[in-house]
Design a protein around this motif. Structure first.
Motif, PDB file in Angstrom:
ATOM      1  N   ASN A  76      23.022   3.987 -59.730  1.00 16.48           N
ATOM      2  CA  ASN A  76      23.180   5.115 -60.310  1.00 16.48           C
ATOM      3  C   ASN A  76      22.262   6.255 -60.002  1.00 16.48           C
ATOM      4  O   ASN A  76      21.393   5.823 -60.419  1.00 16.48           O
ATOM      5  N   ARG A  77      21.965   7.308 -60.535  1.00 15.41           N
ATOM      6  CA  ARG A  77      21.022   8.153 -60.276  1.00 15.41           C
ATOM      7  C   ARG A  77      20.194   8.371 -61.311  1.00 15.41           C
ATOM      8  O   ARG A  77      19.242   8.015 -61.313  1.00 15.41           O
ATOM      9  N   ARG A 136      28.064   9.929 -57.889  1.00 15.78           N
ATOM     10  CA  ARG A 136      26.670   9.539 -58.218  1.00 15.78           C
ATOM     11  C   ARG A 136      25.161   8.029 -57.380  1.00 15.78           C
ATOM     12  O   ARG A 136      24.718   8.156 -59.005  1.00 15.78           O
ATOM     13  N   ASP A 137      26.586   7.466 -56.787  1.00 16.10           N
ATOM     14  CA  ASP A 137      26.219   6.666 -56.261  1.00 16.10           C
ATOM     15  C   ASP A 137      24.866   6.602 -55.083  1.00 16.10           C
ATOM     16  O   ASP A 137      25.956   6.814 -54.563  1.00 16.10           O
TER      17      ASP A 137
END
Length: 200
Positions: free
Chosen positions: A137-138, A122-123
Motif C-alpha cells: 500500500n502507499r 493505492r497499491d
C-alpha cells in the motif's frame, strides 16, 4: 467474544451458565451510537442478571430509533474528525520511481525497489534489486533517493589543503678556482691543566 469464552473456563471445564450470563450482559451493553445489540434487534433491552426496576423496560423510557441514529451519526463524525486531525494525502507514485519499503514488523525502511505496476486502490507492485516482487500500500512506501558520488574535480577536492609554494630563493653557485677559499675551521682547543695520576 473471545474474552467471554476465555473467562467462562473454570477448573479446567467450560461453564455454560457463566457464558450465558456474560452473553446477556454483552447484548445489553450500549454501542458507540447509544443503542445496544438487543435494542437494535428487539427495540428494547432484555433482562439480564443485573438488578433493574421493572419499569426500566417500558417503551416510554426507550429512546426512539431516530434519536439513536442521530447519536450514531454524531459519534461516527467525531471519530472521523479525530482520526483525520493529523492525516494528509500522500502523493501517488509512477512506474519507474525508486522507492523503499517499510518492514511492518521492525518499522524500518530497509528494502529498496522500483515501481513496476500501479493498482486501483493505492497499491503498487515493487521489484527489488534481487528480482523479488512485493505488492504494498502507499502508506508503506517512501520515495528513495539513492546516494550518488560527486564527480572528481580538476582542481582537487575543495577541502584539501593547498600545496606549499615553491621557494624562489636563488640556489648557491659552486665556488670557482679564482674565488678565495673559505677559511678552514679552527681545531678544537685542548685544556692545559695537568691531571693528577691516581695512586695505584
Amino acid at each position: 467474544m473471545k474474552k467471554l469464552i476465555r473467562g467462562s473456563w473454570s477448573a479446567g471445564s467450560f461453564d455454560i451458565n457463566q457464558f450465558s450470563k456474560g452473553l446477556l450482559l454483552y447484548r445489553n451493553a450500549p454501542l458507540s451510537g447509544g443503542a445496544s445489540p438487543a435494542q437494535l434487534v428487539f427495540n428494547r433491552p432484555v433482562r439480564d442478571c443485573l438488578p433493574a426496576h421493572r419499569r426500566a423496560f417500558a417503551p416510554q423510557w426507550q429512546k426512539s430509533a431516530v434519536q439513536l441514529e442521530k447519536q450514531a451519526l454524531r459519534a461516527r463524525t467525531l471519530r472521523a474528525a479525530h482520526f483525520n486531525l493529523h492525516a494528509h494525502p500522500l502523493p501517488p507514485f509512477s512506474i519507474g520511481d525508486p522507492v523503499v519499503i517499510q518492514n511492518h514488523i521492525t518499522k524500518r525502511w530497509s528494502t529498496p525497489g522500483i515501481i513496476v505496476e500501479t493498482g486501483p486502490f493505492r497499491d503498487y507492485l515493487i521489484k527489488t534489486p534481487a528480482g523479488r516482487l512485493f505488492r504494498r500500500n502507499r502508506r508503506l512506501l517512501r520515495r528513495h533517493y539513492p546516494a550518488t558520488r560527486p564527480a572528481p574535480s580538476v582542481h582537487g577536492p575543495p577541502d584539501s589543503p593547498a600545496p606549499p609554494p615553491l621557494s624562489t630563493s636563488p640556489t648557491p653557485e659552486p665556488p670557482t678556482p679564482d674565488s678565495p677559499a673559505a677559511p678552514a675551521a679552527a681545531a678544537p682547543r685542548r685544556s692545559t691543566r695537568i691531571r693528577n695520576k691516581l695512586n695505584k
